[in-house]
Design an enzyme around this catalytic site. Structure first.
Site: not given
Ligand code: NAD
Length: 490
Positions: A184, A259, A293
């Site tokens: 997804k 992550e 991140c």
């Molecule tokens: P997000 O959590 O909003 O979304 C991430 C993914 O989760 C998207 O595909 C989204 O559609 C999905 N999602 C959203 N709500 C969901 C739910 N209720 N159930 C299942 N899936 C759901 O995060 P974002 O805004 O896309 O990304 C930013 C965040 O990600 C920041 O906090 C960043 O630090 C973190 N990040 C971490 C890493 C790492 O490797 N540690 C890498 C990249 C980003």
């Protein structure tokens, strides 16, 4: 960006899901608009995947796992991944253009992401048949073999900031280990993943080994996290969503890699080689507009050199330019308007609290007015307890805090709920080793900093940054479990 530059995206092109080797619309035909952060234009549509689509994808993956995909040898799986690596590399320019339009990254960053994706497939493809189990000494009458086996069907929820790289590290490893996958992508950046899935079909992956369902997190993402047919989940994204995903996984008693976010510190001691450090300290927060991140978002500087380092960094910030991805700016726009407002909101709050921006970049005058640009900002001094020192902004905002001595530096560096990465800058090898070992983070860089640092290196966090490891050989192991055979022969 004008539509002519990428022959692969006709205006308002509609991208479909990939389920069981077929490109299909959402079960109810609904679509989501794809808006380019570069100029705010609606330029494509993706399927608004439903729970029914997720269910179909999980079933397709199960058939592949129990059928043609599951029957391949590790070497055959590895060869397919290596072939895909070559194809991705050959399409790097196309993928880069698509990513920059969809996500807003400067073209050089998008291209680097495409090359990294190819390398992930190469790395995991070549590792597929090097992962083996153990033989355990036991009773003389028994032979004990511990086999490394795939989980089965794995679910992968990917964020928008590095779609290609995160797809590569998570799905590449899962496929190499023999799992069938359902992915997804993030609603804000799905297009390169969809394109790569087409390339995977061209490479000859059996139908159903790789399935993609686009759509909203709260529908498609939540349905994938909660699906009882999923055997293991890999989630990269925010800590809040990570909690929801882990709760859903727990209800099905399956494992999950999280992550999550970070508030990574760069610790600069008074004997640091500043000429070497300064460009890296700036790049660590500016890369990808700070939407990384493991961005180095906190600068901890030893008191005696605090003012000098702050003024040198401030000067570099004043030269930074946010702009159109094709014009090779220092950073592109934020991913969407909500993210732009979120970053500007943090800065407004900081000003209201009396914090001072000591170095601010610009938005280029030719940056499209409807794009989601923010000027990079450097604030100093910022108290360790302030919101800007504690919360992940996920934008081009750097804060600096002075520290007194080694113990103080370690206390401050470890003083947030996160624990993803850290940088240590000193010429004293014994000190860098002591400080590095005292950091409660997944990766420590000494006299260098690589956001996420390297396909070959295990990556992941402590605390609010998540648990489990991806990347490197450890990432491959993560997508397997063991099965022990106890054979009585005497
Ligand atoms: P997000 O959590 O909003 O979304 C991430 C993914 O989760 C998207 O595909 C989204 O559609 C999905 N999602 C959203 N709500 C969901 C739910 N209720 N159930 C299942 N899936 C759901 O995060 P974002 O805004 O896309 O990304 C930013 C965040 O990600 C920041 O906090 C960043 O630090 C973190 N990040 C971490 C890493 C790492 O490797 N540690 C890498 C990249 C980003």
């Amino acid at each position: 960006m004008n539509d002519q530059i990428n022959p692969h995206i006709a205006p308002n092109m509609v991208f479909k899901n990939l389920i069981g080797g077929k490109e299909v619309p959402a079960s109810d035909g609904m679509l989501l608009d794809v808006v380019s952060p570069v100029d705010g234009t609606l330029f494509a549509k993706i399927a608004a995947g439903t729970a029914q689509d997720v269910d179909a994808a999980v079933k397709a993956a199960r058939s592949a796992f129990e059928g043609p995909w599951g029957k391949l040898t590790a070497t055959e799986r590895g060869r397919l991944l290596m072939k895909l690596a070559t194809i991705v590399e050959a399409h790097a320019d196309e993928l880069a253009t698509l990513e920059s339009r969809d996500n807003g990254k400067p073209l050089r960053q998008s291209r680097a992401d495409a090359v990294a994706l190819a390398r992930y497939f190469e790395f995991y493809g070549s590792a597929a048949d090097k992962l083996h189990g153990d033989v355990i000494p036991y009773l003389n009458t028994h032979f004990i073999g511990v086999e490394r086996v795939p989980h089965g069907v794995t679910g992968h929820i990917v964020p928008w900031n590095y779609p290609m790289q995160i797809f590569g590290r998570s799905v590449g490893a899962a496929l190499a280990a023999g799992n069938a996958t359902v992915v997804k992508p993030a609603e804000d950046a799905s297009l390169t993943i969809l394109r790569v899935s087409q390339l995977a079909s061209e490479a000859g992956f059996p139908d159903g080994a790789l399935n993609i369902v686009t759509g909203l997190g709260r529908t498609a993402g939540a349905a994938l996290a909660a699906h009882p047919g999923i055997d293991f989940l890999s989630f990269t994204g925010s800590p809040e969503t990570g909690t929801a995903v882990q709760i859903a996984a727990a209800k099905n008693h399956v494992g999950v890699t999280l992550e999550l976010g970070g508030k990574s510190a760069q610790v600069v001691f008074d004997d640091a080689d500043l000429e070497r450090a300064l460009p890296t300290l700036v790049n660590a927060i500016i890369q990808n507009g700070g939407q990384t991140c493991s961005a180095g978002s906190r600068l901890l500087i030893q008191r005696g050199i605090f003012d000098d380092v702050v003024s040198a960094i401030a000067e570099r910030f004043r030269a930074l330019r946010a702009g159109h991805p094709e014009r090779e700016p220092d950073l592109g726009p934020m991913i969407n308007q909500a993210q732009q407002r979120r970053v500007l909101g943090y800065l407004e709050r900081a000003r209201n609290e009396g914090l001072r921006i000591v170095g601010e970049g610009v938005v280029a005058i030719d940056a499209p007015a409807e794009g989601f640009y923010v000027p990079p900002a450097f604030l100093a001094p910022v108290p360790h307890e302030s919101i800007l020192s504690q919360e992940e902004v996920f934008g081009p905002v750097l804060v600096a805090t002075p520290f007194e001595d080694e113990a103080d530096a370690i206390r401050l560096a470890n003083g947030t709920p996160y624990g993803l990465a850290a940088g240590v800058w000193t010429r004293d090898a014994m000190r860098s080793t002591r400080v590095g070992r005292a950091m409660r983070v997944g990766q420590v860089f000494v006299n260098c900093y690589g956001a996420g640092g390297g396909i070959e290196l295990p990556f992941g966090g402590f605390g609010r940054s998540g648990h489990g490891r991806e990347k490197g050989f450890e990432g491959l192991v993560e997508f397997t479990t063991t099965k022990t055979l106890v054979i009585a022969h005497g």
